[in-house]
Scaffold this motif. Structure first.
Motif: not given
Length: 87
Positions: A2-4, A15-16, A25-36, A38-43
């Protein structure tokens, strides 16, 4: 998992926050592929998260490095076979 998120930067598109179950703790960035979209979360360490919360330039630079896949070793969830591209 659960990412908050506690902070969003709409201009620089990151986002943080904290993953609640592991308290990571994480920093996330938005990404897209052909289906959806979503976010990638970096510790992040707690120190990094606190620094990025007060220094947007450092956070922006780290987010750009993540978009170039320079911190894939920090991905909290590893991407599948159809990894998205940064938006």
């Amino acid at each position: 998992m659960k990412f908050v998120a506690s902070f969003f930067d709409r201009d620089d598109r990151y986002s943080l926050g904290v993953e609640e179950q592991s308290s990571t703790a994480y920093l996330s960035i938005p990404v897209s592929n052909s289906a959806a979209d979503y976010e990638e979360y970096y510790a992040l360490s707690d120190h990094e998260c606190a620094a990025y919360a007060t220094d947007r330039e450092k956070a922006r630079a780290f987010a750009e490095q993540c978009r170039r896949h320079e911190h894939d070793d920090r991905l909290i969830r590893k991407p599948g076979w159809s990894r998205g591209t940064p938006r």
